[in-house]
Design a protein around this motif. Structure first.
Motif, PDB file in Angstrom:
ATOM      1  N   ASP A   5       0.958  -0.982  -0.037  1.00 22.25           N
ATOM      2  CA  ASP A   5       0.153  -0.018  -0.116  1.00 22.25           C
ATOM      3  C   ASP A   5       0.855   1.387  -0.050  1.00 22.25           C
ATOM      4  O   ASP A   5       1.757   1.292   0.683  1.00 22.25           O
ATOM      5  N   SER A   6       0.552   2.221  -1.032  1.00 26.76           N
ATOM      6  CA  SER A   6       1.572   3.186  -1.131  1.00 26.76           C
ATOM      7  C   SER A   6       1.600   4.339   0.305  1.00 26.76           C
ATOM      8  O   SER A   6       2.634   5.044   0.236  1.00 26.76           O
TER       9      SER A   6
ATOM     10  N   ILE B  65       4.778  -1.024  -1.532  1.00 27.70           N
ATOM     11  CA  ILE B  65       5.381  -2.252  -2.385  1.00 27.70           C
ATOM     12  C   ILE B  65       4.368  -2.767  -3.326  1.00 27.70           C
ATOM     13  O   ILE B  65       2.953  -2.920  -2.723  1.00 27.70           O
TER      14      ILE B  65
ATOM     15  N   GLN C  47       9.992  12.165  -6.757  1.00 25.38           N
ATOM     16  CA  GLN C  47      10.168  10.743  -7.367  1.00 25.38           C
ATOM     17  C   GLN C  47      11.709  10.528  -7.144  1.00 25.38           C
ATOM     18  O   GLN C  47      12.605  11.176  -7.500  1.00 25.38           O
TER      19      GLN C  47
ATOM     20  N   ARG D 126       8.737   7.650  -2.289  1.00 22.78           N
ATOM     21  CA  ARG D 126       8.149   6.379  -2.043  1.00 22.78           C
ATOM     22  C   ARG D 126       8.343   6.533  -0.275  1.00 22.78           C
ATOM     23  O   ARG D 126       7.435   5.853   0.318  1.00 22.78           O
TER      24      ARG D 126
ATOM     25  N   THR E 133       1.652   7.235 -11.295  1.00 21.26           N
ATOM     26  CA  THR E 133       1.767   7.706  -9.990  1.00 21.26           C
ATOM     27  C   THR E 133       0.577   7.152  -9.322  1.00 21.26           C
ATOM     28  O   THR E 133      -0.314   6.675  -9.733  1.00 21.26           O
TER      29      THR E 133
ATOM     30  N   SER F  33      -0.163   1.921  -4.977  1.00 20.39           N
ATOM     31  CA  SER F  33       1.070   0.817  -5.522  1.00 20.39           C
ATOM     32  C   SER F  33       0.201  -0.421  -6.022  1.00 20.39           C
ATOM     33  O   SER F  33       1.167  -1.255  -6.460  1.00 20.39           O
TER      34      SER F  33
ATOM     35  N   GLY G 118       5.852   7.100 -12.237  1.00 20.16           N
ATOM     36  CA  GLY G 118       5.690   6.734 -10.650  1.00 20.16           C
ATOM     37  C   GLY G 118       6.690   5.683 -10.177  1.00 20.16           C
ATOM     38  O   GLY G 118       6.755   4.453 -10.886  1.00 20.16           O
ATOM     39  N   ASP G 119       7.240   5.725  -8.998  1.00 19.84           N
ATOM     40  CA  ASP G 119       8.431   5.026  -8.843  1.00 19.84           C
ATOM     41  C   ASP G 119       7.919   3.470  -8.426  1.00 19.84           C
ATOM     42  O   ASP G 119       8.470   2.354  -8.768  1.00 19.84           O
ATOM     43  N   ILE G 120       6.893   3.436  -7.953  1.00 19.44           N
ATOM     44  CA  ILE G 120       6.448   2.022  -7.337  1.00 19.44           C
ATOM     45  C   ILE G 120       6.112   1.408  -8.745  1.00 19.44           C
ATOM     46  O   ILE G 120       6.272  -0.081  -8.923  1.00 19.44           O
TER      47      ILE G 120
ATOM     48  N   ASN H  64       7.081  -2.325 -10.159  1.00 19.80           N
ATOM     49  CA  ASN H  64       6.163  -3.413 -10.390  1.00 19.80           C
ATOM     50  C   ASN H  64       6.257  -3.928 -11.849  1.00 19.80           C
ATOM     51  O   ASN H  64       6.244  -5.104 -12.063  1.00 19.80           O
TER      52      ASN H  64
END
Lengths: 495, 198
Positions: free
Chosen positions: A129-130, A145, A198, A230, B73, B76, B98-100, B104
């Protein structure tokens, strides 16, 4: 050269240092699980015949899908029920502690971890979960994640990761009355943009951050992801230790002393260098509100809906035009003239006891505006019990608000708590994306104090716009989050 | 995971920035417990609009998506990657991700290549001039080619290597089992465990 807080925590979790461009392998101290992003991960384990390496570092709760009414009845939505039942089966099969609907430790995963005392300084925390960035408020390295990574952590208790860059966000000075942690973070996101963070871990510093309670700090770190980062972190101090000390999972005796001795080292060294730095003057901040469809599209509540034509960047202009069309707003409209249909008080950003107290302080003795639907959803079953012990439920009910059971609720509308198409909502949640709170729904992100004032007046309002009813005490509009121990302001030198 | 070296297929211009994962796949579709079958969910709200680019007959069975900056973005949810993959996309290009989402993607074999804003706009214009034009992605050379225009894209060496080799992350990590155990043996006793509290 000195190291930043983030670099210290990172270094202390290195299992293998990556070479030649390969990532570092990082140990994970705490893995939080919920029903939405885990089923496919457990499936992957089963298919590969792998066990959960450390069930004792893993904990699960039900939050995204759970109903906030009639929780003693079977869940009506079949797919939601399947997902919850799948989590229960997986927890049983793999030996993972689970707090199910009805349990007093059930609730939003990012509220549950801290309230149990599992979240502590200097640890690594992950969750599918972000908004896992929330836990960074304790000086933990915490980030969201994906499901493949959930499976990876279940199987190995580690994650291969490239080091993040570091960004200092310094907020100095004293907040005006009525300005809170939520306003700080909305202002930060408006300043650096939804992509500004980012690749970075953000470290929030400065006297305004130090003066916040843990609940306020969690609100700030929670929305780091909305700036693209993150993770967000705040160095631990007395406020952190005080919050943690009496929690069920806090270290005991000699362990506590050893932990505090270590935690005291978790401050960014004076000669450490950040990859980027941002400054904000707390005294200049006003209550903040979003006008568009990403969390960076925000202005002061006293401001007006911006004119896209004035934006130089063609991309941003097109984005703003689209946002105004979706939000059904005209450029130049005073934010305070915008009428709402609903007010949502809840989510992992703002559903802790102090958030509920702040909301109650404004609505106490008042009546909600006609035609506005007001929902108050505590972050966890324990927060709900705590609020009821303080009589807050009565305040909400007399005000005309619905007092619900704990969960993610209308923040993302995976359960029946949704906006109808075209409905406009002042929401204490974290995302104003198109359709986030229900297809066609329109979201304005606000603080609990602004949500409360808006619920009274029916238009976006600051607490100072609310006229006290006279029959009760005037609303308390101090900034939320001045910690009980004022001594913590002395920690402001820890920079 | 299958190896990824080169790929040719229809390229779609998604002329929007800040395409968050809530737009790629709305939360209502996250209730499934399977890892496939998300193709109907991709860009679900936008696809209701007949003018949305994926509803254009010129862009049927697309493989390559070229989007504005800040693609992926927000949330997740890996479902965003599954939905793109199930729809047929094998590569996404954007000036920034977006990083996540980017992490993924790499784990699911979806290539995410970074190209500049100018290149993005140039390629959009080329596709608009010739809707349905094919694109060739060459991961070995790190190039994206439309017609006679070839642009270099950025992807980190490690992700590129894993995509090229089709390697599974967990298997790679478990090679370090001894190191993990040694780390665990030295873990301080104050660190949390989730076993029922005192």
């Amino acid at each position: 050269m000195g190291r930043t807080l983030a670099e210290k925590v990172w270094d202390d979790h290195l299992v293998v240092k990556g070479e030649d461009g390969s990532p570092d392998l990082l140990y994970i101290d705490l893995h939080l699980i919920h029903e939405v992003t885990s089923p496919q991960a457990f499936d992957g384990l089963r298919m590969a015949g792998r066990p959960v390496r450390r069930p004792d570092l893993t904990i699960a709760t039900e939050d995204h899908n759970t109903p906030t009414l009639n929780i003693d009845k079977p869940i009506a939505d079949l797919t939601s029920r399947t997902q919850i039942e799948t989590l229960r089966r997986n927890a049983e099969e793999f030996g993972i502690r689970l707090h199910s609907l009805g349990d007093k430790e059930q609730g939003i995963v990012h509220v549950v971890g801290p309230q149990l005392g599992l979240t502590m300084p200097g640890i690594t925390v992950v969750c599918g979960d972000s908004h896992t960035s929330t836990h960074g408020a304790f000086g933990a390295m915490a980030f969201g994640i994906g499901t493949s990574e959930v499976e990876h952590v279940l199987a190995t208790q580690t994650l291969p990761l490239k080091p993040f860059k570091t960004m200092a966000i310094t907020v100095e000075g004293e907040l005006k009355p009525g300005v809170t942690a939520k306003d700080i973070i909305l202002a930060i996101i408006a300043k650096i943009g939804t992509g500004g963070g980012q690749g970075y871990v953000l470290e929030y510093r400065g006297s305004a951050i130090r003066s916040l309670s843990m609940d306020g700090r969690m609100t700030i770190c929670n929305m780091s992801i909305e700036a693209g980062a993150r993770a967000g972190m705040i160095a631990p101090d007395e406020t952190t230790y005080e919050y943690l000390k009496s929690r069920p999972h806090a270290p005991q005796g000699a362990d506590w002393d050893a932990a505090v001795a270590y935690w005291e080292t978790l401050k960014t060294d004076d000669d450490a260098v950040f990859d980027a730095e941002v400054y904000l003057d707390a005294a200049e901040l006003e209550p903040f509100v979003t006008w568009g469809t990403n969390p960076g599209q925000g202005v002061s509540l006293n401001d007006r809906v911006p004119d896209p034509a004035l934006l130089d960047d063609p991309n941003e202009r097109a984005n703003a035009e689209r946002a105004l069309e979706y939000m059904d707003l005209a450029a130049g409209t005073a934010m305070k003239d915008i009428k709402v249909d609903a007010v949502f008080m809840g989510s992992c950003t703002n559903s802790r006891i102090e958030d509920l107290r702040a909301f109650a302080s404004v609505v106490k003795g008042q009546k909600k505006a006609d035609g506005v639907r007001v929902m108050v959803v505590p972050g966890s079953a324990r927060v709900r019990l705590e609020a009821e012990a303080e009589g807050l439920d009565k305040v909400f009910e007399e005000f005309g608000a619905e007092w619900r059971f704990a969960g993610c609720s209308m923040c993302l509308g995976m359960n029946p708590d949704q906006l109808a198409p075209g409905e406009r909502c002042a929401s204490t949640s974290n995302r104003n994306f198109e359709g986030r709170q229900g297809k066609g729904g329109r979201t304005h992100l606000v603080s609990p104090l602004v949500a409360a004032a808006t619920a009274i007046r029916g238009t976006l309002s600051a607490p100072s716009d609310v006229v006290a009813t006279g029959s009760t005490l005037p609303p308390v509009i101090e900034s939320v989050g001045v910690p009980a121990g004022a001594q913590s302001t002395a920690e402001g030198s820890a920079r | 995971m299958e190896k990824f070296e080169t790929l040719t297929g229809v390229a779609v211009p998604l002329k929007r920035s800040n395409v968050d994962t809530d737009q790629i796949i709305p939360a209502v579709f996250l209730k499934r417990v399977t890892k496939t079958g998300f193709d109907d969910a991709l860009f679900h709200a936008w696809r209701q609009d007949p003018d949305f680019v994926l509803n254009d007959p010129a862009f049927q069975n697309p493989r390559v998506l070229i989007a504005g900056p800040d693609f992926g973005t927000g949330s997740s949810r890996e479902h965003a990657v599954w939905a793109l993959r199930d729809y047929g996309f094998a590569a996404v290009f954007s000036p920034r991700f977006g990083d996540i989402f980017r992490g993924n993607s790499g784990k699911q074999g979806l290539l995410t290549g970074q190209i500049s804003q100018e290149e993005t706009e140039e390629l959009w214009a080329m596709i608009e001039a010739d809707p349905g034009i094919g694109a060739t992605v060459d991961l070995v050379e790190r190039t994206l080619t439309l017609g006679d225009r070839s642009v270099a894209f950025e992807i980190d060496d490690y992700t590129r290597w894993r995509l090229l080799e089709g390697l599974d992350d967990i298997g790679l990590t478990l090679r370090e089992e001894a190191q993990i155990t040694r780390f665990e043996d030295a873990r301080e006793s104050w660190r949390p465990t989730t076993l029922p509290a005192r």
